[in-house]
Design an enzyme around this catalytic site. Structure first.
Site, PDB file in Angstrom:
ATOM      1  N   LYS A 108      34.299  72.631 -47.248  1.00  0.00           N
ATOM      2  CA  LYS A 108      33.779  71.723 -46.213  1.00  0.00           C
ATOM      3  C   LYS A 108      33.370  70.408 -46.846  1.00  0.00           C
ATOM      4  CE  LYS A 108      30.710  69.610 -43.513  1.00  0.00           C
ATOM      5  NZ  LYS A 108      29.504  68.806 -43.772  1.00  0.00           N
ATOM      6  N   GLY A 146      30.918  63.736 -43.999  1.00  0.00           N
ATOM      7  CA  GLY A 146      31.536  62.513 -43.500  1.00  0.00           C
ATOM      8  C   GLY A 146      31.545  61.343 -44.472  1.00  0.00           C
ATOM      9  N   GLY A 205      29.859  62.606 -39.521  1.00  0.00           N
ATOM     10  CA  GLY A 205      28.639  62.150 -38.838  1.00  0.00           C
ATOM     11  C   GLY A 205      28.416  60.648 -38.951  1.00  0.00           C
ATOM     12  N   ASP A 218      28.973  71.926 -40.802  1.00  0.00           N
ATOM     13  CA  ASP A 218      28.593  73.013 -41.724  1.00  0.00           C
ATOM     14  C   ASP A 218      28.651  74.353 -40.982  1.00  0.00           C
ATOM     15  OD1 ASP A 218      28.036  71.370 -43.987  1.00  0.00           O
ATOM     16  OD2 ASP A 218      26.150  70.790 -43.058  1.00  0.00           O
ATOM     17  N   LYS A 248      22.592  72.686 -43.530  1.00  0.00           N
ATOM     18  CA  LYS A 248      23.596  73.118 -44.512  1.00  0.00           C
ATOM     19  C   LYS A 248      23.158  74.390 -45.241  1.00  0.00           C
ATOM     20  CE  LYS A 248      25.279  69.574 -46.692  1.00  0.00           C
ATOM     21  NZ  LYS A 248      26.426  69.398 -45.807  1.00  0.00           N
TER      22      LYS A 248
HETATM   23  N1  LIG Z   1      16.272  68.847 -50.674  1.00  0.00           N
HETATM   24  C1  LIG Z   1      17.333  68.090 -50.426  1.00  0.00           C
HETATM   25  N2  LIG Z   1      18.313  67.981 -51.351  1.00  0.00           N
HETATM   26  C2  LIG Z   1      19.399  67.192 -51.155  1.00  0.00           C
HETATM   27  N3  LIG Z   1      19.584  66.476 -50.010  1.00  0.00           N
HETATM   28  C3  LIG Z   1      18.658  66.550 -49.038  1.00  0.00           C
HETATM   29  C4  LIG Z   1      17.505  67.371 -49.187  1.00  0.00           C
HETATM   30  N4  LIG Z   1      16.770  67.251 -48.049  1.00  0.00           N
HETATM   31  C5  LIG Z   1      17.420  66.428 -47.238  1.00  0.00           C
HETATM   32  N5  LIG Z   1      18.564  65.982 -47.801  1.00  0.00           N
HETATM   33  C6  LIG Z   1      19.517  65.055 -47.170  1.00  0.00           C
HETATM   34  O1  LIG Z   1      20.610  65.795 -46.719  1.00  0.00           O
HETATM   35  C7  LIG Z   1      21.794  65.013 -46.901  1.00  0.00           C
HETATM   36  C8  LIG Z   1      23.003  65.927 -46.877  1.00  0.00           C
HETATM   37  O2  LIG Z   1      23.179  66.426 -45.565  1.00  0.00           O
HETATM   38  P1  LIG Z   1      24.217  65.709 -44.582  1.00  0.00           P
HETATM   39  O3  LIG Z   1      23.896  64.256 -44.464  1.00  0.00           O
HETATM   40  O4  LIG Z   1      24.305  66.488 -43.324  1.00  0.00           O
HETATM   41  O5  LIG Z   1      25.520  65.866 -45.459  1.00  0.00           O
HETATM   42  P2  LIG Z   1      27.049  65.992 -45.064  1.00  0.00           P
HETATM   43  O6  LIG Z   1      27.350  64.854 -44.130  1.00  0.00           O
HETATM   44  O7  LIG Z   1      27.734  65.889 -46.386  1.00  0.00           O
HETATM   45  O8  LIG Z   1      27.199  67.325 -44.422  1.00  0.00           O
HETATM   46  C9  LIG Z   1      21.548  64.299 -48.210  1.00  0.00           C
HETATM   47  O9  LIG Z   1      22.336  63.136 -48.332  1.00  0.00           O
HETATM   48  C10 LIG Z   1      20.061  63.986 -48.122  1.00  0.00           C
HETATM   49  O10 LIG Z   1      19.845  62.740 -47.488  1.00  0.00           O
HETATM   50  C1  LIG Z   2      26.146  68.791 -33.403  1.00  0.00           C
HETATM   51  C2  LIG Z   2      26.337  67.869 -34.557  1.00  0.00           C
HETATM   52  O1  LIG Z   2      25.377  67.465 -35.189  1.00  0.00           O
HETATM   53  N1  LIG Z   2      27.602  67.520 -34.857  1.00  0.00           N
HETATM   54  C3  LIG Z   2      27.944  66.648 -35.938  1.00  0.00           C
HETATM   55  C4  LIG Z   2      29.397  66.864 -36.289  1.00  0.00           C
HETATM   56  C5  LIG Z   2      29.856  66.103 -37.503  1.00  0.00           C
HETATM   57  C6  LIG Z   2      29.166  66.546 -38.780  1.00  0.00           C
HETATM   58  O2  LIG Z   2      28.556  67.596 -38.882  1.00  0.00           O
HETATM   59  O3  LIG Z   2      29.326  65.644 -39.801  1.00  0.00           O
HETATM   60  P1  LIG Z   2      28.751  65.724 -41.285  1.00  0.00           P
HETATM   61  O4  LIG Z   2      29.258  66.958 -41.911  1.00  0.00           O
HETATM   62  O5  LIG Z   2      29.275  64.493 -41.902  1.00  0.00           O
HETATM   63  O6  LIG Z   2      27.220  65.733 -41.200  1.00  0.00           O
HETATM   64  C7  LIG Z   2      27.729  65.168 -35.547  1.00  0.00           C
HETATM   65  O7  LIG Z   2      27.934  64.813 -34.401  1.00  0.00           O
HETATM   66  O8  LIG Z   2      27.366  64.392 -36.440  1.00  0.00           O
END
Ligand SMILES: Nc1ncnc2c1ncn2[C@@H]1O[C@H](COP(=O)(O)OP(=O)(O)O)[C@@H](O)[C@H]1O
Ligand SMILES: CC(=O)N[C@@H](CCC(=O)OP(=O)(O)O)C(=O)O
Length: 260
Positions: free
Chosen positions: A11, A14, A47, A164, A219
């Site tokens: 996975k 974004g 996202g 995720d 995640k």
């Molecule tokens: N304990 C932590 N360790 C690492 N990242 C964290 C933590 N708590 C919050 N985060 C945030 O979570 C983000 C990752 O989640 P997300 O933005 O959803 O990632 P992705 O888009 O790759 O799925 C990191 O960039 C950071 O800003």
């Molecule tokens: C319901 C919900 O939150 N959907 C996410 C789907 C995309 C996603 O999860 O993107 P990342 O992996 O880059 O965070 C959104 O709309 O952002």
């Protein structure tokens, strides 16, 4: 439950889509794995691209505990950004690396079933595994599915699923090994240091302390669910780190191991 380690569910978050070099390195890694006989199923988010597209259309982004509140009027833009632009950008990078890919979404091939997760979140979906036939066919050809997290209910309503959580369900469906690649090297402690390994109890404590929050909370909770289901660790690592990708290609542990 069946565990078939020949499928690797990768996975990617974004932020990768905004980094051409990151995409090229990741796709080269995936191409090498596929050439080695490893089946790779890619699941992607987007996202940040959704945030941009909503803003460009004068719409607001609202999140609740890391999940995007999805009002019906935002759905066309969200689906366009995820199932359209993000999916095709990744397919372009895969093609350039010599990978034969199939761009798809959770709505394709009877793969999952989907329902509304929580009325307060609007059109956000919760999905469960349904039928692996379509994915297994693509994988058996040596092709790489690239799946966005747009799902569909039985009545045809599109739903927005956190990517995720989408990866979690697909890993369960194919009995694959799950690696969640983000823009951080793994789960970080309060001082910004990488935590090599975490179990459910430690995760709950760090969430309570506010050290793990927002997207990372979603995640690690998704990772923990799969780790417990599979009885094997799930990795949270970074697509940014070339050395982590090399280790990943060798089947070594990278980033943070989320333990069952
Ligand atoms: N304990 C932590 N360790 C690492 N990242 C964290 C933590 N708590 C919050 N985060 C945030 O979570 C983000 C990752 O989640 P997300 O933005 O959803 O990632 P992705 O888009 O790759 O799925 C990191 O960039 C950071 O800003
Ligand atoms: C319901 C919900 O939150 N959907 C996410 C789907 C995309 C996603 O999860 O993107 P990342 O992996 O880059 O965070 C959104 O709309 O952002």
């Amino acid at each position: 439950m069946s565990t078939n380690n020949s499928v690797l569910v990768l996975k990617v978050g974004g932020a990768l889509l905004q980094c051409e070099m990151g995409m090229a390195r990741l796709m080269d890694t995936a191409a090498a794995m596929i050439a080695n006989g490893q089946q790779v199923l890619m699941v992607h988010g987007g996202g940040c691209l959704v945030d941009e597209q909503l803003a460009a259309n004068g719409m607001e982004t609202v999140k609740l505990e890391g999940l995007r509140v999805t009002p019906p009027e935002q759905m066309p833009i969200i689906a366009g950004a995820l199932a359209g632009t993000s999916n095709k950008i990744l397919q372009g990078a895969a093609t350039k690396a010599g990978i034969v890919s199939v761009g798809m979404s959770l709505a394709d091939g009877n793969t999952v079933s989907a329902k509304i997760k929580d009325e307060r979140l609007g059109l956000v979906g919760e999905v469960s595994p349904k039928d692996a036939t379509y994915l297994k066919f693509i994988l058996s050809q040596g092709w790489m599915p690239i799946c966005s997290s747009i799902a569909m209910m039985d009545d045809g309503q599109m739903l927005n699923v956190n990517a995720d959580q989408a990866a979690t369900v697909l890993a369960k469906l194919v009995g694959g090994k799950l690696v969640l690649l983000s823009d951080v090297s793994g789960v970080l402690d309060g001082k910004g240091q990488l935590i090599p390994s975490l179990n459910g109890k430690q995760i709950a404590e760090l969430v309570k302390q506010g050290v793990i929050e927002k997207g990372m909370k979603v995640k690690v909770e998704a990772a923990l669910e799969v780790a417990q289901w599979m009885g094997q660790a799930v990795q949270v690592a970074s697509w940014r780190d070339a050395s982590q990708l090399v280790a990943l290609a060798k089947g070594e542990a990278v980033g943070t191991q989320i333990q069952p």
